[in-house]
Design a protein around this motif. Sequence first.
Motif, PDB file in Angstrom:
ATOM      1  N   PHE A 277       0.845  -1.193   0.000  1.00  0.00           N
ATOM      2  CA  PHE A 277       0.000   0.000   0.000  1.00  0.00           C
ATOM      3  C   PHE A 277       0.880   1.243   0.000  1.00  0.00           C
ATOM      4  O   PHE A 277       2.015   1.214   0.473  1.00  0.00           O
ATOM      5  CB  PHE A 277      -0.874  -0.041   1.259  1.00  0.00           C
ATOM      6  N   LEU A 278       0.366   2.334  -0.546  1.00  0.00           N
ATOM      7  CA  LEU A 278       1.059   3.617  -0.406  1.00  0.00           C
ATOM      8  C   LEU A 278       0.058   4.752  -0.425  1.00  0.00           C
ATOM      9  O   LEU A 278      -1.052   4.613  -0.951  1.00  0.00           O
ATOM     10  CB  LEU A 278       2.118   3.813  -1.496  1.00  0.00           C
ATOM     11  N   GLU A 279       0.460   5.846   0.171  1.00  0.00           N
ATOM     12  CA  GLU A 279      -0.332   7.074   0.174  1.00  0.00           C
ATOM     13  C   GLU A 279       0.526   8.199  -0.364  1.00  0.00           C
ATOM     14  O   GLU A 279       1.705   8.315  -0.018  1.00  0.00           O
ATOM     15  CB  GLU A 279      -0.799   7.401   1.589  1.00  0.00           C
ATOM     16  N   SER A 280      -0.067   9.035  -1.234  1.00  0.00           N
ATOM     17  CA  SER A 280       0.714  10.110  -1.841  1.00  0.00           C
ATOM     18  C   SER A 280      -0.205  11.292  -2.151  1.00  0.00           C
ATOM     19  O   SER A 280      -1.310  11.391  -1.612  1.00  0.00           O
ATOM     20  CB  SER A 280       1.399   9.605  -3.118  1.00  0.00           C
ATOM     21  N   ARG A 283      -0.281  15.884  -6.717  1.00  0.00           N
ATOM     22  CA  ARG A 283       0.567  17.014  -7.115  1.00  0.00           C
ATOM     23  C   ARG A 283       1.966  16.525  -7.487  1.00  0.00           C
ATOM     24  O   ARG A 283       2.669  17.165  -8.272  1.00  0.00           O
ATOM     25  CB  ARG A 283       0.643  18.019  -5.970  1.00  0.00           C
ATOM     26  N   LEU A 284       2.349  15.378  -6.943  1.00  0.00           N
ATOM     27  CA  LEU A 284       3.669  14.807  -7.199  1.00  0.00           C
ATOM     28  C   LEU A 284       3.600  13.935  -8.456  1.00  0.00           C
ATOM     29  O   LEU A 284       3.650  12.700  -8.394  1.00  0.00           O
ATOM     30  CB  LEU A 284       4.123  13.985  -5.991  1.00  0.00           C
ATOM     31  N   LYS A 285       3.461  14.566  -9.597  1.00  0.00           N
ATOM     32  CA  LYS A 285       3.207  13.845 -10.846  1.00  0.00           C
ATOM     33  C   LYS A 285       4.293  12.818 -11.197  1.00  0.00           C
ATOM     34  O   LYS A 285       3.969  11.705 -11.597  1.00  0.00           O
ATOM     35  CB  LYS A 285       3.008  14.842 -11.992  1.00  0.00           C
ATOM     36  N   PRO A 286       5.596  13.152 -11.101  1.00  0.00           N
ATOM     37  CA  PRO A 286       6.605  12.143 -11.422  1.00  0.00           C
ATOM     38  C   PRO A 286       6.497  10.907 -10.532  1.00  0.00           C
ATOM     39  O   PRO A 286       6.655   9.775 -11.001  1.00  0.00           O
ATOM     40  CB  PRO A 286       7.935  12.886 -11.205  1.00  0.00           C
ATOM     41  N   ALA A 287       6.221  11.123  -9.234  1.00  0.00           N
ATOM     42  CA  ALA A 287       6.107   9.988  -8.307  1.00  0.00           C
ATOM     43  C   ALA A 287       4.893   9.134  -8.659  1.00  0.00           C
ATOM     44  O   ALA A 287       4.985   7.902  -8.688  1.00  0.00           O
ATOM     45  CB  ALA A 287       6.000  10.498  -6.873  1.00  0.00           C
ATOM     46  N   ILE A 288       3.764   9.763  -8.939  1.00  0.00           N
ATOM     47  CA  ILE A 288       2.554   9.009  -9.288  1.00  0.00           C
ATOM     48  C   ILE A 288       2.777   8.226 -10.575  1.00  0.00           C
ATOM     49  O   ILE A 288       2.359   7.064 -10.694  1.00  0.00           O
ATOM     50  CB  ILE A 288       1.348   9.964  -9.446  1.00  0.00           C
ATOM     51  N   GLY A 295       3.094  -0.751 -11.300  1.00  0.00           N
ATOM     52  CA  GLY A 295       1.910  -1.610 -11.200  1.00  0.00           C
ATOM     53  C   GLY A 295       0.924  -1.221 -10.126  1.00  0.00           C
ATOM     54  O   GLY A 295      -0.088  -1.910  -9.920  1.00  0.00           O
ATOM     55  N   PHE A 296       1.175  -0.126  -9.400  1.00  0.00           N
ATOM     56  CA  PHE A 296       0.228   0.325  -8.382  1.00  0.00           C
ATOM     57  C   PHE A 296      -1.058   0.824  -9.046  1.00  0.00           C
ATOM     58  O   PHE A 296      -1.015   1.458 -10.104  1.00  0.00           O
ATOM     59  CB  PHE A 296       0.833   1.456  -7.543  1.00  0.00           C
ATOM     60  N   ARG A 297      -2.186   0.527  -8.391  1.00  0.00           N
ATOM     61  CA  ARG A 297      -3.492   0.961  -8.882  1.00  0.00           C
ATOM     62  C   ARG A 297      -4.182   1.783  -7.802  1.00  0.00           C
ATOM     63  O   ARG A 297      -4.149   1.433  -6.615  1.00  0.00           O
ATOM     64  CB  ARG A 297      -4.362  -0.246  -9.254  1.00  0.00           C
ATOM     65  N   GLU A 298      -4.841   2.859  -8.248  1.00  0.00           N
ATOM     66  CA  GLU A 298      -5.498   3.750  -7.305  1.00  0.00           C
ATOM     67  C   GLU A 298      -6.689   3.067  -6.644  1.00  0.00           C
ATOM     68  O   GLU A 298      -7.463   2.358  -7.303  1.00  0.00           O
ATOM     69  CB  GLU A 298      -5.956   5.018  -8.030  1.00  0.00           C
ATOM     70  N   LEU A 299      -6.854   3.293  -5.332  1.00  0.00           N
ATOM     71  CA  LEU A 299      -7.990   2.746  -4.604  1.00  0.00           C
ATOM     72  C   LEU A 299      -9.221   3.631  -4.821  1.00  0.00           C
ATOM     73  O   LEU A 299      -9.103   4.860  -4.866  1.00  0.00           O
ATOM     74  CB  LEU A 299      -7.678   2.675  -3.110  1.00  0.00           C
ATOM     75  N   PRO A 300     -10.398   3.039  -4.980  1.00  0.00           N
ATOM     76  CA  PRO A 300     -11.603   3.845  -5.226  1.00  0.00           C
ATOM     77  C   PRO A 300     -11.962   4.724  -4.033  1.00  0.00           C
ATOM     78  O   PRO A 300     -12.551   5.790  -4.191  1.00  0.00           O
ATOM     79  CB  PRO A 300     -12.673   2.784  -5.486  1.00  0.00           C
ATOM     80  N   MET A 313      -2.909   3.948  -3.079  1.00  0.00           N
ATOM     81  CA  MET A 313      -2.723   2.973  -4.158  1.00  0.00           C
ATOM     82  C   MET A 313      -2.310   1.628  -3.572  1.00  0.00           C
ATOM     83  O   MET A 313      -1.798   1.555  -2.453  1.00  0.00           O
ATOM     84  CB  MET A 313      -1.674   3.476  -5.144  1.00  0.00           C
ATOM     85  N   GLU A 314      -2.536   0.581  -4.347  1.00  0.00           N
ATOM     86  CA  GLU A 314      -2.135  -0.761  -3.917  1.00  0.00           C
ATOM     87  C   GLU A 314      -1.436  -1.485  -5.053  1.00  0.00           C
ATOM     88  O   GLU A 314      -1.691  -1.237  -6.228  1.00  0.00           O
ATOM     89  CB  GLU A 314      -3.351  -1.564  -3.453  1.00  0.00           C
ATOM     90  N   LEU A 315      -0.571  -2.412  -4.656  1.00  0.00           N
ATOM     91  CA  LEU A 315       0.152  -3.248  -5.605  1.00  0.00           C
ATOM     92  C   LEU A 315       0.021  -4.696  -5.175  1.00  0.00           C
ATOM     93  O   LEU A 315       0.331  -5.042  -4.030  1.00  0.00           O
ATOM     94  CB  LEU A 315       1.630  -2.862  -5.648  1.00  0.00           C
ATOM     95  N   SER A 316      -0.441  -5.539  -6.093  1.00  0.00           N
ATOM     96  CA  SER A 316      -0.498  -6.966  -5.822  1.00  0.00           C
ATOM     97  C   SER A 316       0.801  -7.600  -6.318  1.00  0.00           C
ATOM     98  O   SER A 316       1.217  -7.369  -7.458  1.00  0.00           O
ATOM     99  CB  SER A 316      -1.688  -7.596  -6.536  1.00  0.00           C
TER     100      SER A 316
END
Length: 317
Positions: A277-280, A283-288, A295-300, A313-316
């Motif tokens: 999991f990560l939180e960001s 505004r940090l476009k390069p990091a996102i 492979g991280f996907r945004e959480l709804p 975001m989460e990564l399986s």
Amino acid sequence: MDFYERTGKMAIGSRLRVLTETLTRNASCIYGLYGIEIKPKWFPVFYSLTDEQPKSVTSIAKEIGQSHPSVSTIVKEMIKAEIITEVDCDTDRRCTLITLTEYGKSLSQELIAELRDVERAVEQISAECDNDLWAAIADWERALGRKSLLERVREIKEQRERSEIEIVEYQPQYKKAFYELNRKWIEQYWELEPHDIEVLENPETHILEKGGHIFVALYNGFPVGVCALCPMPDDSPYNYELAKLAVNSSIQRKGIGRRLCDAVINKARELGADTVFLESNTRLKPAIALYRKLGFRELPEYHPAYARGDIQMELSI
């Protein structure tokens, strides 16, 4: 030539330019020797038209391997010198063709004799040399066609920089770097929050002693980036959190952030994790963008732990 002995092959462009300038000066004098009033840079266009077939600027540019703007400039100069002229295309009124004038045709006859003499002189020079320059140029053109000098230098630069970057596990001597690297990027946009200060001032207590890991990027031995793998609470659907990613702004664009993230994800995989999991903040476009590539996907839905958080975001794995 002492300068080129010192610089070696890295000055190949400059050395070829000197050779080209020498040959160009000679070419101007050779044209004068035969009474042919043309400029050396006109030769490819002029020679292309000696078959007396009208051609478009586009077809000439393609034939001689020069850009359309360059050929257009040469054509204008040669028209002014009354060597070539424009004619209408029989099949397309929108198309203008270029052909030799009668004066140009007369020059082409003189040119044929000159070219034969020049060819013999070039063969004479080749016979005096250990290497065949003409064949070597063809080899270089083929090699550069497969991969340009720019592409090759870029690859070598990236390889060298990767070799200068080392990813290591956290040691006490990196505590200050862990704090400062994160403080600088956070304060660039926001303010340090109480939880930031707790974790950054005591990474051993809040991350390492709980079973987490911190990775440090060293550039020529100096810490320039950090990233942490933090265990999530037992009631969380996620095993670990990728957190506290920070890279020195003066040394970015070297893939350091990617290598730190890879180290964290590989460690999570090694520890048997299923998800990270990560939180960001968007505004940090390069990091996102980096997280998405990984492979991280945004959480709804998200419930930020930090005031600055606006994406989770989460990564399986």
